[in-house]
Design an enzyme around this catalytic site. Sequence first.
Site, PDB file in Angstrom:
ATOM      1  N   LYS A  56       0.662  72.694  20.048  1.00 28.34           N
ATOM      2  CA  LYS A  56       0.027  73.428  19.160  1.00 28.34           C
ATOM      3  C   LYS A  56      -1.038  72.989  18.489  1.00 28.34           C
ATOM      4  CE  LYS A  56       1.574  71.378  15.055  1.00 28.34           C
ATOM      5  NZ  LYS A  56       0.551  71.246  13.782  1.00 28.34           N
ATOM      6  N   THR A 101      -0.717  76.594  12.229  1.00 25.19           N
ATOM      7  CA  THR A 101      -1.974  75.759  12.699  1.00 25.19           C
ATOM      8  C   THR A 101      -2.895  76.488  13.271  1.00 25.19           C
ATOM      9  OG1 THR A 101       0.079  74.117  13.141  1.00 25.19           O
ATOM     10  CG2 THR A 101      -2.374  73.417  13.660  1.00 25.19           C
ATOM     11  N   ASP A 134       5.135  76.988  13.971  1.00 23.11           N
ATOM     12  CA  ASP A 134       4.074  76.171  13.763  1.00 23.11           C
ATOM     13  C   ASP A 134       2.768  76.413  14.349  1.00 23.11           C
ATOM     14  OD1 ASP A 134       3.137  73.507  12.657  1.00 23.11           O
ATOM     15  OD2 ASP A 134       4.135  72.319  13.977  1.00 23.11           O
TER      16      ASP A 134
END
Length: 333
Positions: free
Chosen positions: A191, A248, A244
Amino acid sequence: MSKYQSVGVIGAGAWGTALAQTAASAGRSVTLWSFEQDVADAINDKHENTIYLPEVALDPTIMATTAMSDLDACDAILAVAPAQHLRRVLESFLPFAQPGVPIALCAKGIEQSSLSMMTDVLAETIPGAVPAVLSGPSFAIDTAKGLPTAVTLACADETVGADLVEALGTTRFRPYLANDLVGAEIGGAVKNVLAIACGISEGSGLGKSAHAALISRGFAEMTRLALALGAQRETLSGLCGLGDLVLTCSSPQSRNMSCGLALGRGVSLDDILSSRKAVTEGVASAPAVVALAKRHGIEMPICEAVETILKGEVSVEDAIETLLARPFTLETA
């Protein structure tokens, strides 16, 4: 009462400090190891990490130290050193690690030199430790201020995992237990690379539609690599994967996305990194992610594009055009 009453945190950057604050809020006795003496002094004297997490009042019971030996009596360890430095830091902790101590790995990355995941690094440096992975959508500032945060805590030993959840969990910090360490690690590492891609898209003015496409197609890349390494598909759909990724890739508060934003606006990588105190993990992880994918025959064109931009091999404009010129294919291919 929690089995783990004393928690050691290795790494006093923003995220390590936030986790130390969380553990203290959960009622644990916390020892926070810092590489830098001035950081430790500020935490002990001012109850503030003035360099990496300024203007956040820390629990005065947190004891900061630069001596690894001060962690020898801790019941559980949170390892929060940057991924590319984790091996060296764990080697320094080895003489003081108690047999069977649980070590939750909180760095998100893949070691460049070996293409090892953080659990592999732990197994090689402190083989007697019980590994766990803490990962999920969490900005350090939010966690440190006590804003609601949910994360994945993956541990193959269900009893140890449940004890760690009990030790760290509060009404504001909610760890969800899982047993898929590989999935949690790959989600966290990939990610960061994809967040750089989304930042480049935003900085280049490609619009929100392109941004959404990068998140969804990036998620497909992340899932392909994770499954090839033995992860569970459900893990990638959870907090440490999709959760996540969305956080992000959607906020310039992310160091990785803000790096991509600057790249998309024409700032050089050297200038971006030289202006920062904190590590931008996606920059180091991009070549490792791409190399690991090639080793397993996995196609990851977005991550490959980010790598070529970071290496200076192609311009942002050329990398974008190369991605857009790829052949049409089945979405689930």
